[in-house]
Each structure stands twice: as structure tokens, then as C-alpha cells.
Scaffold this motif. Structure first.
Motif, mmCIF file in Angstrom:
data_model
loop_
_atom_site.group_PDB
_atom_site.id
_atom_site.type_symbol
_atom_site.label_atom_id
_atom_site.label_comp_id
_atom_site.label_asym_id
_atom_site.label_seq_id
_atom_site.Cartn_x
_atom_site.Cartn_y
_atom_site.Cartn_z
ATOM 1 N N GLN A 1 -37.300 -95.536 -59.424
ATOM 2 C CA GLN A 1 -37.880 -96.159 -60.615
ATOM 3 C C GLN A 1 -37.313 -97.561 -60.817
ATOM 4 O OE1 GLN A 1 -38.569 -94.112 -64.233
ATOM 5 N NE2 GLN A 1 -38.622 -92.077 -63.324
ATOM 6 N N TRP A 2 -36.001 -97.712 -60.591
ATOM 7 C CA TRP A 2 -35.356 -99.019 -60.746
ATOM 8 C C TRP A 2 -35.942 -100.023 -59.760
ATOM 9 C CZ3 TRP A 2 -32.357 -102.556 -58.080
ATOM 10 C CH2 TRP A 2 -31.589 -103.442 -58.839
ATOM 11 N N ASP B 1 -33.833 -93.573 -67.462
ATOM 12 C CA ASP B 1 -33.034 -94.249 -68.491
ATOM 13 C C ASP B 1 -32.455 -95.570 -67.989
ATOM 14 O OD1 ASP B 1 -33.481 -92.263 -70.300
ATOM 15 O OD2 ASP B 1 -31.487 -91.359 -70.172
ATOM 16 N N LEU B 2 -32.173 -95.652 -66.689
ATOM 17 C CA LEU B 2 -31.502 -96.823 -66.124
ATOM 18 C C LEU B 2 -32.468 -97.815 -65.486
ATOM 19 C CD1 LEU B 2 -28.604 -94.883 -64.325
ATOM 20 C CD2 LEU B 2 -28.606 -95.819 -66.643
ATOM 21 N N ALA B 3 -33.768 -97.517 -65.528
ATOM 22 C CA ALA B 3 -34.743 -98.311 -64.771
ATOM 23 C C ALA B 3 -34.817 -99.753 -65.229
ATOM 24 C CB ALA B 3 -36.122 -97.658 -64.863
ATOM 25 N N ASP B 4 -34.551 -100.008 -66.493
ATOM 26 C CA ASP B 4 -34.623 -101.378 -67.008
ATOM 27 C C ASP B 4 -33.253 -102.041 -67.076
ATOM 28 O OD1 ASP B 4 -37.415 -101.407 -67.404
ATOM 29 O OD2 ASP B 4 -37.179 -100.284 -69.269
ATOM 30 N N GLY B 5 -32.209 -101.349 -66.645
ATOM 31 C CA GLY B 5 -30.858 -101.886 -66.735
ATOM 32 C C GLY B 5 -30.478 -102.690 -65.501
ATOM 33 N N LEU C 1 -27.020 -99.125 -62.928
ATOM 34 C CA LEU C 1 -27.651 -98.149 -62.033
ATOM 35 C C LEU C 1 -26.620 -97.479 -61.135
ATOM 36 C CD1 LEU C 1 -30.312 -96.932 -60.797
ATOM 37 C CD2 LEU C 1 -30.113 -98.753 -59.084
ATOM 38 N N LEU C 2 -25.779 -98.270 -60.474
ATOM 39 C CA LEU C 2 -24.810 -97.701 -59.536
ATOM 40 C C LEU C 2 -23.742 -96.886 -60.254
ATOM 41 C CD1 LEU C 2 -24.359 -100.634 -56.984
ATOM 42 C CD2 LEU C 2 -25.941 -98.700 -56.918
#
Length: 475
Positions: A315-316, A288-292, A297-298
Motif C-alpha cells: 500500500q505504501w 495505517d502507515l501508507a501515507d507516512g 513504515l520500516l
């Protein structure tokens, strides 16, 4: 299960793989075959069910046999209607036609297929919550409505019970301690919704409730397996014989697997997560956070378990150049707020997955009071040249920051207690210096050390140091 706090992140399979699994489930594949078979001569009753005289043809088409063949065919037809694979053309005439959703199974995207499967899942869940239909006719009142009280059945309570069980099974599947591969014993799952939290020795009445719940779940999981929600090993029939009957073979009461074992399939994890999101729960998935941003992320992985946080971070990182990613992570790790220590810990863990290409980013923050310590650790671990030694102030600041992060991540864990004992034993003057550290969490860390250290004398030193640190912060 409260909807106020986020659930552990689920690890979902790729949508294409899930769509293939959905198409191969017995319920949806049978429903699709019936939808393609239905034609101008197909007839349904007033409720949309396949006319009784056409059930034999449906059974033959599906290749079913046995006492439950007609019931399975009827369930597949209901799923076809509920999912839109079949539409009622004329209610009075009882005619049908192929539905708009049917072509999605062959020409639609994986998401289209999964949307159809989710509709079939709702049909299966509704059917699983219905008791034995034998008594329904007798329970009809004069107005044609079912008197549920005469059946001893509350539809809302039954649906709530099944939702609660499935919610607990979801938690057990996506939780950090269970990679989703293990089967869950049916008695444990039943007890999870019957026994009050913190209960001691259960009474006979409670044990009887758990036993009744197991029998209900045995029927329900048998009904839910054809839609692909669960893999289920049913309760051993030998355990269901009457007390005054002799079992056909000796029964091993200590073998828990004989009481039923269940686990969610990958498709089931997807389906229950979709239902949880629809119900208003915060149910994240890895990726869910890979494109953020790095901030997202943190902050997001701060509440994840270690394995899920690593999977999300991988993934990120996979979508960014190493040097740019390292700079973004370091910038996001700064801060003096309560969540900052855990962000820096997650940053350090993320940077451990980055190669030597990121070295320039770490050297850029060597003089940063918040990041210089972790930068030195990263460079030293990789054998980099010309890494300046940290000052004593930086060492103590990093120590306080690390303990604060561990407190936020794990609470009073055994690992943290071991860390606290090690710090106190290696540095004889640790507390005399630690209370002076200019870190927002210094007092809280020292109080925790006083609480966790088993040596009363050392614990007292820690509490005194915490008092001094709080006094210093106050002034």
C-alpha cells in the motif's frame, strides 16, 4: 490481553463494503424498518421499550414468526432507540419521533453508517451479557433494584468474560497464522479464557468450568450473530440432552464442529478493533502507515508478521513513484541502533517489490558500508550489468546484519537455526573472521549462534568468538 503491547494489524475491508454489510445485518435493518414505521400512534413504556400491545404490529412489519418473534422485535426496537434512529418525544406520554441518525443510513457517508452500527453493536453486546430474564422479577428488592447475587450473576464479571473471549477471537482472526477465514472451535475459545497459561493436564473442575463457559458462549454468540459480529455454528442440540435421556440419533463425540464453531465477520473485525482502540489498546490496521514516511513504515512493520508487513508495504509503495520510494527507503534504513538491522531487512523486502525503475537509487549506495551489500543483492537478482563484487568485510558485515535482523524478527526460530548451521558449515573460518566485524550486533549474533548450533564444538567456537567481539567493543 495486555494493552501495553500492540496487537497484530487487522486487514480491514473498504468502508463502503463494510457499510453495506452493516445495513444488511438483521438487527440494524430491522431497527431501521421500525424507526421508519414509528409514528404519532407509537407508544413506549417508561424504559423506552415498545409497548406490549404494539409488539404484534412490529412483529408483522418485520415478517417474524415463531416463539422468539416478539423478543426479536423488542431487540430491534431497543437498538433503534439506542442508536438514535428513534427518539423519545415525550417520556410521560410515551411518544416517539424519528431520530436524527435515521437519515444517515440513506444520506450519510459509509463512516456515518458504521458509527450507527457500532452503537447497535454495543446494544447487542449488552444484551448478550444479560442472563435469562425469567428470574429478574423475583430478584427485585423492595427498592425496585435487582439483587444480582440472588441470580448468581455478576454483570461486571460477565461483561469482562465476554470481552476477554472476543479479544482472544480477535487475536486468532488477525494473527499472522490465521487469515481470518477459519472457524474457531468453541471449546478451544472457552479454554483460552479459563485455563491458566502453561497449565498441564486440566482437572475435572477446570473441565467443568470450560463446559459451563461453552454453554454461556453458545447463548451469547447466538445473540450476537444478528448484529453481524460473528458467523456462528451453534452447539448441536443432541449434545445437550440429559445424561439419562437417549439422544434421537447417535452422537459422534469426536466431531469438534458439533460443539460449536465461530469466526468474526469482516464487519466484526472492524467493530472489535474500534472497541479496542476506544479501550486504549494499540490495534493497528494494514494501511495505517501508507501515507507516512519511510521511517514510520520500516519502524512500524518491524513488529508485523511477514504477510502483514508485505501488505502494508504494498500500500505504501502504491502511493509513490518507484525511484523516489527506493531512495526514501534506503535513507530510512541507515543506522547503528538496535532496531536498524530489522529496518534494513524490511527495506530489502520492500525493495523486492519495486521494479527496475529503482535501479539508480541502488547504485547510489553501492559504496555505503551499511547499504552497499543489500544494494548488490538487489542488482544481482535483477541481472543488472556491472555490479561490483563486495569486499570480504562487506560480506561479513551483511551476514551479521542479516542474522541480527532475523533474531529481532523471529527469535530462535527453526529457520534461523538452519541459517546458522549453513553459515558455519560453508565457511570453515567463519568465527575467526566474524568476531572482528565492526557491527554493533556482532557479539549478540555470535552468542546466538553458540546457543542455536546443535554441534557442541561449533557452539563453543561461536561463544569464544562472541567473547572476543565483546572485548573488542569494550576496548
Amino acid at each position: 490481553m495486555s494493552d501495553s503491547s500492540p496487537l497484530p494489524p487487522a486487514r480491514l475491508r473498504p468502508e463502503a463494503e463494510l457499510a453495506r454489510a452493516a445495513l444488511s445485518t438483521p438487527l440494524l435493518s430491522r431497527a431501521a424498518r421500525l424507526a421508519r414505521w414509528a409514528g404519532p400512534g407509537t407508544r413506549v413504556d417508561a424504559g423506552g421499550s415498545l409497548a406490549e400491545e404494539q409488539l404484534p404490529a412490529a412483529v408483522e412489519l418485520l415478517g417474524l414468526s415463531g416463539d422468539d418473534a416478539a423478543a426479536y422485535a423488542g431487540e430491534a426496537w431497543r437498538a433503534a432507540v439506542d442508536t438514535g434512529l428513534v427518539e423519545i418525544a415525550d417520556e410521560e406520554a410515551g411518544t416517539v419521533r424519528a431520530g436524527e441518525e435515521l437519515k444517515l443510513l440513506t444520506a450519510g457517508s459509509p463512516q456515518d453508517v458504521l458509527t450507527v452500527w457500532l452503537a447497535a453493536l454495543e446494544t447487542a453486546l449488552a444484551d448478550a451479557s444479560v442472563p435469562d430474564l425469567d428470574g429478574l422479577v423475583d430478584a427485585l428488592d423492595q427498592g425496585g433494584e435487582v439483587d444480582f447475587s440472588s441470580l448468581g450473576w455478576d454483570p461486571e464479571a460477565e461483561a469482562e468474560f465476554l470481552d476477554g473471549v472476543l479479544g482472544n477471537l480477535y487475536l486468532l482472526t488477525v494473527g499472522e497464522d490465521n487469515p481470518g477465514e477459519g472457524l474457531v472451535p468453541l471449546p478451544a475459545l472457552a479454554a483460552s479464557v479459563i485455563l491458566p497459561s502453561g497449565v498441564g493436564e486440566p482437572t475435572n473442575d477446570v473441565l467443568e468450568q470450560v463446559s459451563d463457559a461453552m454453554m454461556r458462549l453458545d447463548d451469547q454468540f447466538r445473540a450476537l450473530e444478528p448484529v453481524g459480529l460473528v458467523e456462528y455454528q451453534p452447539v448441536d442440540e443432541a449434545l445437550l440432552v440429559d445424561a439419562d435421556e437417549e439422544p434421537a440419533a447417535p452422537v459422534d463425540d469426536t466431531d469438534v464442529s458439533r460443539y460449536g464453531m465461530v469466526r468474526l465477520t469482516p464487519l466484526g473485525v472492524y467493530g472489535l478493533r474500534a472497541r479496542l482502540l476506544e479501550a486504549g489498546f494499540e490495534a493497528p490496521a494494514v494501511g495505517d502507515l501508507a501515507d507516512g514516511s519511510a521511517d514510520a513504515l520500516l519502524d512500524g512493520t518491524a513488529r508485523y508478521g511477514q504477510h502483514a508487513a508485505r501488505a502494508e508495504t504494498e500500500q505504501w509503495l502504491g502511493r509513490r513513484e518507484p525511484l523516489a520510494a527506493a531512495r526514501e527507503l534506503l535513507a530510512a534504513a541507515r543506522g547503528a541502533d538496535a532496531g536498524a538491522p530489522l529496518r534494513r531487512l524490511r527495506c530489502q523486502q520492500a525493495l523486492s517489490l519495486v521494479g527496475s525503475e529503482a535501479e539508480p537509487a541502488l547504485r547510489e549506495v553501492l559504496d555505503d558500508p551499511e547499504l552497499g551489500g543489500l544494494a548488490r543483492v538487489w542488482l544481482s537478482e535483477r541481472g543488472a550489468a556491472e555490479v561490483p563484487a563486495p569486499s570480504q568485510d562487506m560480506v561479513f558485515w551483511l551476514t551479521v546484519d542479516t542474522v541480527a535482523a532475523q533474531l529481532a524478527a523471529e527469535g530462535n526460530s527453526e529457520e534461523l537455526q538452519a541459517l546458522v548451521e549453513g553459515l558455519a558449515s560453508r565457511h570453515s573460518g567463519f568465527f575467526a573472521a566474524a568476531w572482528r566485524v565492526e557491527h554493533p550486533a556482532t557479539a549478540d549474533v555470535l552468542e546466538a549462534m553458540g546457543r542455536l548450533h546443535p554441534d557442541k564444538k561449533v557452539a563453543k567456537e561461536a561463544r569464544k568468538a562472541a567473547f572476543k567481539a565483546r572485548s573488542q567493543q569494550g576496548s
